[in-house]
Design an enzyme around this catalytic site. Structure first.
Site, PDB file in Angstrom:
ATOM      1  N   HIS A   1       0.840  -1.208   0.000  1.00 34.95           N
ATOM      2  CA  HIS A   1       0.000   0.000   0.000  1.00 34.95           C
ATOM      3  C   HIS A   1       0.875   1.258   0.000  1.00 34.95           C
ATOM      4  CE1 HIS A   1      -2.884  -2.831   2.161  1.00 34.95           C
ATOM      5  NE2 HIS A   1      -3.603  -2.401   1.138  1.00 34.95           N
TER       6      HIS A   1
ATOM      7  N   GLY B   1      -2.968  -1.489  -7.384  1.00 35.17           N
ATOM      8  CA  GLY B   1      -1.900  -2.477  -7.508  1.00 35.17           C
ATOM      9  C   GLY B   1      -2.254  -3.571  -8.501  1.00 35.17           C
TER      10      GLY B   1
ATOM     11  N   VAL C   1       4.063  -5.688  -4.992  1.00 29.94           N
ATOM     12  CA  VAL C   1       5.198  -5.662  -4.054  1.00 29.94           C
ATOM     13  C   VAL C   1       5.199  -7.009  -3.331  1.00 29.94           C
ATOM     14  CG1 VAL C   1       6.187  -4.492  -2.043  1.00 29.94           C
ATOM     15  CG2 VAL C   1       4.989  -3.167  -3.805  1.00 29.94           C
TER      16      VAL C   1
END
Ligand code: PAF
Length: 282
Positions: A37, A150, A179
């Site tokens: 985030h 994302g 990520v």
């Protein structure tokens, strides 16, 4: 960092920005923030003068028997992380702000059929309708110039692009690569549900997908055979496969001969925890 909990408070910050001609970016989240985030917040900074991060666990996107009640809510530490990441405004709306008539009685949007009813949408009926409903509401309240999502939720990203295109929002959607933890596991709030053994098994998801995607990149490889082999490997790691599929990256249709840009997408159960991941195939 400023905090807004309702529409009036939100607009008291965003109106002056608009008047000054400042560009704003929105990072929609459901909280329990991790480095994935925070990377979205940092990316948002690069595209706008002001960054708004929303934190709202949206009841409309959870199905019956899903983890809405147990979804981790960690507001205080989330706010500290956002401040450090350089967020300008945390928007933490209450239910009344998001759904003045309640999630059941208010206006609800239907996400684009086809795109929203396969893969995640097939396993979680109505999920993307709940997502587009809340995201549209956030867009209308925050009126951002840019919104960052994302690629971990790749199908969600495509569904939201279609929302923007079909309803004519003048918002630039910025995607950000997934990520990952050091072992390759995609960062997710739901990783918190995993115990040590499960976390180790979950790490195999990315490894097996990466290997499968690499093999698909070799000409003349049969994709359905690779899907089958990857499923067998995952099940051997105690990861129960919900779906695992190569799809066309642009619209998640089944690839046809000659399609070049593909995506490998998967959802697995690790114990009681459902994990998703996806990778580009070039
Ligand atoms: O990706 C999420 O966290 C949620 O689906 C979103 C976009 C914040 C909508 O509730």
């Amino acid at each position: 960092m400023e905090l807004a909990e309702n529409r009036g408070q939100l607009w008291s910050f965003t109106r002056p920005w608009k008047k000054k001609g400042l560009k704003s970016a929105l990072v929609p989240t459901m909280g329990n923030l991790h480095d994935g985030h925070l990377a979205l917040v940092k990316a948002a900074r690069e595209h706008a003068d002001r960054v708004v991060t929303s934190i709202y666990v949206n009841p409309a996107q959870f199905g019956e028997g899903e983890d809405f009640d147990s979804y981790p809510r960690t507001l205080e530490s989330d706010l500290r992380k956002l401040e450090t990441a350089g967020c300008d405004l945390a928007f933490v709306p209450d239910n009344k702000t998001m759904y003045p008539w309640g999630p059941e009685n208010g206006v609800r949007l239907l996400a684009a059929r086809g795109l929203s009813t396969i893969l995640e949408g097939a396993s979680r009926p109505g999920h993307f309708d709940g997502v587009v409903t809340v995201v549209a509401r956030l867009f209308n309240l925050v009126c951002p110039d840019v919104a960052v999502f994302g690629e971990k939720d790749y199908q969600q990203l495509l569904v939201i692009r279609r929302l923007v295109e079909d309803l004519g929002y003048r918002i630039k959607i910025v995607p950000l690569s997934t990520v990952r933890e050091s072992g390759g596991l995609a960062m997710s709030s739901r990783n918190n549900y995993l115990d040590t053994t499960q976390r180790k098994a979950a790490g195999q998801l990315n490894r097996i997908l990466q290997d499968t995607a690499d093999r698909a990149a070799v000409a003349d490889t049969k994709l359905d055979l690779l899907e089958h082999q990857a499923t067998v490997k995952l099940e051997a790691q105690q990861l129960r496969v919900d779906y695992l599929a190569f799809r066309r990256a642009s619209d998640l249709e089944i690839p046809k001969a000659g399609d070049r840009a593909l995506r490998l997408l998967a959802a697995v159960w690790c114990g009681q925890t459902r994990l998703i991941d996806n990778l580009p195939v070039n």
